[in-house]
Scaffold this active site. Structure first.
Site, PDB file in Angstrom:
ATOM      1  N   SER A   1     -40.297  -5.842 -55.320  1.00 54.51           N
ATOM      2  CA  SER A   1     -40.518  -6.551 -56.571  1.00 54.51           C
ATOM      3  C   SER A   1     -39.299  -6.393 -57.473  1.00 54.51           C
ATOM      4  O   SER A   1     -38.547  -5.414 -57.369  1.00 54.51           O
ATOM      5  CB  SER A   1     -41.743  -5.976 -57.288  1.00 54.51           C
ATOM      6  OG  SER A   1     -41.894  -6.519 -58.585  1.00 54.51           O
TER       7      SER A   1
ATOM      8  N   TYR B   1     -46.498   1.230 -61.062  1.00 56.82           N
ATOM      9  CA  TYR B   1     -46.203   0.100 -60.176  1.00 56.82           C
ATOM     10  C   TYR B   1     -44.706   0.012 -59.910  1.00 56.82           C
ATOM     11  O   TYR B   1     -44.273  -0.149 -58.764  1.00 56.82           O
ATOM     12  CB  TYR B   1     -46.710  -1.197 -60.796  1.00 56.82           C
ATOM     13  CG  TYR B   1     -46.415  -2.414 -59.948  1.00 56.82           C
ATOM     14  CD1 TYR B   1     -47.120  -2.635 -58.768  1.00 56.82           C
ATOM     15  CD2 TYR B   1     -45.442  -3.337 -60.314  1.00 56.82           C
ATOM     16  CE1 TYR B   1     -46.850  -3.745 -57.972  1.00 56.82           C
ATOM     17  CE2 TYR B   1     -45.169  -4.450 -59.536  1.00 56.82           C
ATOM     18  CZ  TYR B   1     -45.881  -4.644 -58.362  1.00 56.82           C
ATOM     19  OH  TYR B   1     -45.597  -5.741 -57.576  1.00 56.82           O
TER      20      TYR B   1
END
Length: 264
Positions: free
Chosen positions: A144, A157
């Site tokens: 990501s 995250y």
């Protein structure tokens, strides 16, 4: 219909919806033999049926909870029994929760690290050993932009995706002599049901507007590099430029991460 992947085995985790589902369809269009893994067998079977209609090639469905070690090992055993080898592994399964770190529970932290990091590593190790025996393979890890530039409410995250990127970069060097390629995919926000868990309010996707990526578009980009020596795919362009600036100019990077790219 292209037969580019005819005879190639592609294993995709998190294939029951979102980006994983679209990657499965794009792989099927090129006539790959598919191994689709996810927790929800009913949804997975629906995707498998569509894939088979597109490819007319075998499509295997395997129940997999990537956060559970025993489930991962059972899935690996099934892979060995059914297809014997994997040419391309797409580690797509992932989970996120956007909230302030001080408010986050241990269970939420454990879940993100178990799914995004430990489960991915465990599966990758065993599939890579299979690839090493035949001297070829391609491992694609979905990380990501959050693993390059952290923003508020994404501490754990981001930590998990930083880990995926670091793991991928080292693994790439380790397995290159074995004929195995490793590619990291670093997307920004994707228009999928990922945000039903990550941000139940729906505000994040609304706030980022046109920066959100269509999963079918990204799936085509990913499938197009199967078997190629591609280090990374980074998208969208504005976020990639932001992450580059973040590392070149850390103080400015912190400002941008806390303002322009802070949409949660």
């Amino acid at each position: 219909m292209s037969a580019k992947l005819l005879g190639k085995v592609v294993l995709i985790t998190g294939a029951s919806s979102g980006l994983g589902e679209e990657i499965a369809y794009e792989s099927a269009k090129k006539q790959a033999t598919l191994v689709l893994c996810a927790r929800n067998i009913n949804k997975l079977q629906r995707v498998a049926d569509v894939c088979h209609s597109l490819s007319k090639q075998p499509v295997y469905v395997i129940s997999l909870d990537i956060s559970n070690y025993d489930s991962v090992m059972k899935a690996i055993a099934v892979v060995k029994e059914t297809v014997c080898h994997v040419d391309i592994l797409v580690n797509n399964a992932g989970v996120g929760l956007f909230t302030n770190f001080l408010d986050m529970s241990y269970e939420d932290m454990k879940k993100m690290m178990s799914v995004n990091v430990l489960g991915l590593m465990t599966l990758t190790q065993h599939i890579a050993l299979m690839m090493a025996k035949v001297g070829s393979g391609h491992i694609i890890n979905i990380a990501s932009q959050a693993g390059k530039m952290a923003t508020p409410k994404s501490s754990v995250y981001s930590a998990s995706k930083f880990a995926v990127i670091g793991f991928s970069n080292a693994l790439r060097l380790e397995v290159k002599p074995l004929g195995i390629k490793v590619t990291t995919i670093n997307p920004g926000p994707i228009k999928t049901n990922f945000f039903e868990t990550a941000d139940p309010t729906g505000n994040y996707l609304e706030n980022i507007g046109k920066m959100a990526i269509e999963p079918a578009y990204l799936a085509r980009k990913i499938v197009s590099i199967y078997g190629k020596s591609k280090r990374e795919i980074n998208t969208p362009f504005i976020m990639e430029m932001g992450s580059i600036g973040y590392h070149l100019f850390p103080k400015l990077g912190d400002y941008l991460a806390g303002s322009l790219f802070n949409k949660k």
